[in-house]
Every structure is written in structure tokens, then in C-alpha cells.
Design an enzyme around this catalytic site. Structure first.
Site, PDB file in Angstrom:
ATOM      1  N   SER A 111       8.670 -13.018  12.150  1.00  0.00           N
ATOM      2  CA  SER A 111       8.908 -14.456  12.056  1.00  0.00           C
ATOM      3  C   SER A 111       8.529 -15.197  13.335  1.00  0.00           C
ATOM      4  O   SER A 111       8.639 -14.664  14.439  1.00  0.00           O
ATOM      5  CB  SER A 111      10.383 -14.709  11.749  1.00  0.00           C
ATOM      6  OG  SER A 111      10.712 -16.074  11.839  1.00  0.00           O
ATOM      7  N   TYR A 134       5.212 -21.565  10.946  1.00  0.00           N
ATOM      8  CA  TYR A 134       5.435 -22.891  10.384  1.00  0.00           C
ATOM      9  C   TYR A 134       4.435 -23.859  11.008  1.00  0.00           C
ATOM     10  O   TYR A 134       3.918 -23.614  12.103  1.00  0.00           O
ATOM     11  CB  TYR A 134       6.845 -23.393  10.715  1.00  0.00           C
ATOM     12  CG  TYR A 134       7.965 -22.513  10.228  1.00  0.00           C
ATOM     13  CD1 TYR A 134       8.373 -22.539   8.902  1.00  0.00           C
ATOM     14  CD2 TYR A 134       8.640 -21.670  11.116  1.00  0.00           C
ATOM     15  CE1 TYR A 134       9.423 -21.748   8.458  1.00  0.00           C
ATOM     16  CE2 TYR A 134       9.689 -20.874  10.683  1.00  0.00           C
ATOM     17  CZ  TYR A 134      10.074 -20.918   9.353  1.00  0.00           C
ATOM     18  OH  TYR A 134      11.101 -20.129   8.928  1.00  0.00           O
ATOM     19  N   THR A 160       4.494 -20.511   6.061  1.00  0.00           N
ATOM     20  CA  THR A 160       5.610 -21.013   5.270  1.00  0.00           C
ATOM     21  C   THR A 160       5.524 -22.526   5.145  1.00  0.00           C
ATOM     22  O   THR A 160       5.450 -23.238   6.151  1.00  0.00           O
ATOM     23  CB  THR A 160       6.943 -20.610   5.913  1.00  0.00           C
ATOM     24  OG1 THR A 160       7.029 -19.183   5.962  1.00  0.00           O
ATOM     25  CG2 THR A 160       8.117 -21.152   5.122  1.00  0.00           C
ATOM     26  N   LYS A 258       3.339 -19.212   1.768  1.00  0.00           N
ATOM     27  CA  LYS A 258       4.667 -18.808   1.292  1.00  0.00           C
ATOM     28  C   LYS A 258       5.534 -20.037   1.028  1.00  0.00           C
ATOM     29  O   LYS A 258       5.625 -20.929   1.861  1.00  0.00           O
ATOM     30  CB  LYS A 258       5.344 -17.914   2.333  1.00  0.00           C
ATOM     31  CG  LYS A 258       6.730 -17.414   1.938  1.00  0.00           C
ATOM     32  CD  LYS A 258       7.269 -16.471   3.002  1.00  0.00           C
ATOM     33  CE  LYS A 258       8.636 -15.908   2.621  1.00  0.00           C
ATOM     34  NZ  LYS A 258       9.695 -16.946   2.630  1.00  0.00           N
ATOM     35  N   HIS A 282      12.638 -19.742  -0.490  1.00  0.00           N
ATOM     36  CA  HIS A 282      13.218 -19.466   0.827  1.00  0.00           C
ATOM     37  C   HIS A 282      14.569 -18.767   0.698  1.00  0.00           C
ATOM     38  O   HIS A 282      15.488 -19.003   1.479  1.00  0.00           O
ATOM     39  CB  HIS A 282      13.378 -20.763   1.635  1.00  0.00           C
ATOM     40  CG  HIS A 282      13.132 -20.605   3.101  1.00  0.00           C
ATOM     41  ND1 HIS A 282      11.920 -20.855   3.694  1.00  0.00           N
ATOM     42  CD2 HIS A 282      13.936 -20.188   4.102  1.00  0.00           C
ATOM     43  CE1 HIS A 282      11.996 -20.627   5.000  1.00  0.00           C
ATOM     44  NE2 HIS A 282      13.217 -20.214   5.266  1.00  0.00           N
TER      45      HIS A 282
END
Length: 387
Positions: A111, A134, A160, A258, A282
Site C-alpha cells: 500500500s 492513490y 485505487t 481498483k 474497498h
């Protein structure tokens, strides 16, 4: 440990052990969802609405769960999803999970807000990892992280798109993880002191406790509240598909989008040049009161019509769920909470044990449905109005 305790087998088993070992605010962070958490329940419950067909007298003497996805051979149609702050659930948690995934022959995605930076995680394994990102307001910093990922050997970017703003996760407010002032800090300290195993494993041996990928942007790297303020301030609610097209120009590896739940968004991702999408809400942590990914998957799969690879995330808890997702049109699934529960309960070996159990469940399900290969798992094996 009680003489009556037995080895954990299911995700629920690992969850119960994780709940005992983690400070409450950390357990609630990984366990909780948005608002009333109705979708958190529905994500799993909707799998139960799907019924598989059991078929007999087929030759199932050569079961093979392996697939090839995004140019990579995988031992089973499963990948470990990115989970923020995973390094607070076990000592250097992202590295332990990456090693477990590699041992089981599947990809691991780390992440943006992992405790361990992408280069540390990549250095812990031989196979390339995936990196989740992100779209932040600071586009120069986005480019900096892309370059860092490339330098670490990352070949697949998991982008994402379902977090223009953070969801309302009420457990995090209730237990003092977010806000609460002095009372919140005292509450968190009390929760930590009640978790001696966590103090030794993570608190003492798991340092540094920072968000490694964004450490350069925070004035005091020991202050997690500053990290949260920075990240929350960087989420960009103005992002559109034009920004994804820009990202595609910057990133020359595989690109997976995603957080797709609707067919038109899936087609937009393809138009931007994505090689794959993840049908995901999520993990029920963003918007409550919506549909589950497994309910949306068949329609998205029909719209995509094999133009890109499809993964499903949110609600998968065992090998039967994996098979149901494949029958509904997914090429593979991603596991989030389950691997964190297993890691918190048993470290790297806990994740390996969980993945081996899931693979065994897939193998047995395939044998009882009369198929030998993953590509034989189709909608014809479902008794369901969803298909």
C-alpha cells in the site's frame, strides 16, 4: 493458551485470535467498515446466495489451480490486496505478508500507506511485488512514488479510484484512533498496554513506525497523526478519467484500476489503457448502503467481454468464495482482511497456512464440481439468478 484451543483453520478463527492480540483501535481499524457497516455484512452474505452445482462421475484426477494473469504464473487465482498500516499488525508486516505470498506462488500488493516502504518490501522477496497508489493532489509526489516503485522492480501498478474522500468509519472515532484529543490518546495508550504481545513484537521490534512511502513529506516521522493529516489532505476529489489517462502515460508497466463497481466505469478504465480492473467497494470501508462486488461482478464481466482481466475484492473468506467469484466472471480474487487477521494471529506462517487452506478448498470444490482446470469454472456451474 488453553488446552482446549485448537489450530486456526478458517478466517473467523484467525480473526478471533487477532482480536485478542491487537490493541482495540487497531483491530477495529481492520475489522470495521463505513457508517452502520451494513455493506460490510452484505459483502460476505451475498456469496451465500450463490449456489454451485455438484457433478459426479467426472474424471477429476488432474486438478490444477494454477493460472497466468498479467503475464505472471500464479499457483492459484488469488492475490493479497494492499492494506494500509499492515506493519502495525505484526512486526514489519508488509514484508512478512510478501514472503508468505511468494512462498504460496501468488502476488502481493503493498500500500501507499504501508508502514514498510515499497523498496523494503520488494527487497524481502525475489518476485516483483505490486504497488498500490492513490491519485494525490501533489502530482510531483505521485511521479516520485512511481519512480521509487520502478526502481524497486515493481512491474504492476494497482491504482485505487474509490477514495476521493475517506469514508465515515465510526469505529475509528469511537475508540480514539481518530480525534478525541487527550482523552483519545489516553484511551489508545490503555489499549496498547493491554496488549503485551503486540508491544513486544510491533511496539519494540517493529520500528520505525512510519508510513515509509510518504516519510519525506511529514515533518515528524514519529507522529502518526501528522501522517494521517498529510494523507487526508492529499486525497483529491477532483480526479477524473482524464487523470487516469495521464497516469497511463507516466506508468509503462501493467496498470490495474481498483474500486470499479459499475459497467460504464469498467469500460472507461479499458479506454484509459488499463490491463485489468478490480471490482471492489474497498471492503465496505467507503460507502455504506451499496451493492456488494459479487452482486455487481456478473454485469461488469458481461460488459467487459474479456477486453481486460477482472479481479474481485471484498467479502472473500474461503476457497468456495473464490470459486463462486470465478464462476461469476472473475479471473482471480484479492484477499484483504483475511491475510491481516492471519498475520496478526500467526505472522508469516499464519498467512501461509491460510493460503494453503484456501487453495485446498478450491481444489476440493473443483473435484466435486467435476472440473480439473480453473478456466473450466464458468457460469454454467452456478445455480443463481445473478448469472
Amino acid at each position: 493458551m488453553s488446552l482446549f484451543n485448537v489450530a486456526p483453520v478458517t478466517v473467523d478463527d484467525y480473526r478471533r485470535i487477532a482480536q485478542r492480540r491487537l490493541p482495540k483501535f487497531l483491530f477495529d481499524y481492520i475489522d470495521g467498515g463505513a457508517n452502520r457497516e451494513e455493506i460490510l455484512v452484505r459483502n460476505c452474505a451475498d456469496f451465500s446466495q450463490l449456489q454451485l452445482k455438484q457433478r459426479v462421475l467426472r474424471d477429476v484426477g488432474s486438478i490444477d489451480t494454477a493460472i497466468t494473469l498479467f503475464g505472471r504464473s500464479m499457483a492459484m487465482p488469488v492475490a493479497l490486496a494492499p492494506v494500509g498500516m499492515a506493519g502495525l499488525f505484526r512486526r514489519r508486516g508488509e514484508t512478512q505478508a510478501a514472503r508468505a505470498a511468494e512462498l504460496c506462488g501468488i502476488p502481493f500488493a503493498t500500500s501507499t500507506v504501508g508502514v514498510c516502504p515499497v523498496d523494503e518490501v520488494a527487497a524481502s522477496v525475489a518476485e516483483p511485488i505490486w504497488f498500490q497508489l492513490y491519485m494525490l493532489r501533489d502530482r510531483d509526489f505521485v511521479l516520485e512514488m512511481l519512480e521509487r516503485a520502478r526502481n524497486a522492480g515493481v512491474d504492476t501498478l494497482l491504482f485505487t479510484v474509490d477514495l476521493p474522500v475517506p469514508g465515515m468509519r465510526q469505529r475509528d472515532f469511537r475508540n480514539g484512533m481518530i480525534g478525541g484529543g487527550t482523552a483519545g490518546k489516553i484511551s489508545k495508550l490503555a489499549q496498547i498496554l493491554s496488549s503485551p504481545r503486540w508491544i513486544y513484537d510491533v511496539g519494540l521490534r517493529g520500528k520505525p513506525h512510519t508510513f515509509g512511502n510518504v516519510a519525506s513529506k511529514v515533518e515528524n516521522p514519529k507522529d502518526l497523526d501528522l501522517y494521517k493529516s498529510f494523507i487526508d489532505g492529499q486525497f483529491d476529489p477532483t480526479v477524473t478519467w482524464t487523470d487516469i489517462a495521464w497516469l497511463r502515460q507516466q506508468w509503462h508497466g501493467k496498470l490495474i484500476i481498483k474500486g470499479v463497481m459499475e459497467s460504464d466505469d469498467a469500460l472507461a478504465a479499458i479506454d484509459c489503457g488499463a490491463e485489468g480492473i478490480v471490482v471492489s467497494n474497498h471492503g465496505g470501508r467507503q460507502l455504506d448502503g451499496i451493492a456488494s462486488p459479487i452482486a455487481k461482478l456478473p454485469g461488469v464481466a458481461r460488459a467487459v467481454n474479456r477486453q481486460c482481466s477482472i479481479m474481485l475484492d471484498s467479502g472473500v473468506r474461503n476457497g468456495i468464495d473464490v470459486v463462486k467469484a470465478l464462476a461469476c466472471g472473475a479471473d482471480a480474487v484479492m484477499l484483504g482482511r483475511p491475510w491481516v487477521y492471519a498475520m496478526a494471529a500467526g505472522g508469516e506462517q499464519g498467512v501461509v497456512d491460510l493460503l494453503e487452506m484456501i487453495n485446498k478448498e478450491v481444489e476440493i470444490a473443483m473435484a466435486l464440481m467435476g472440473v480439473n482446470r480453473i478456466d473450466e469454472i464458468t457460469g454454467e456451474l452456478l445455480d443463481s439468478d445473478l448469472w
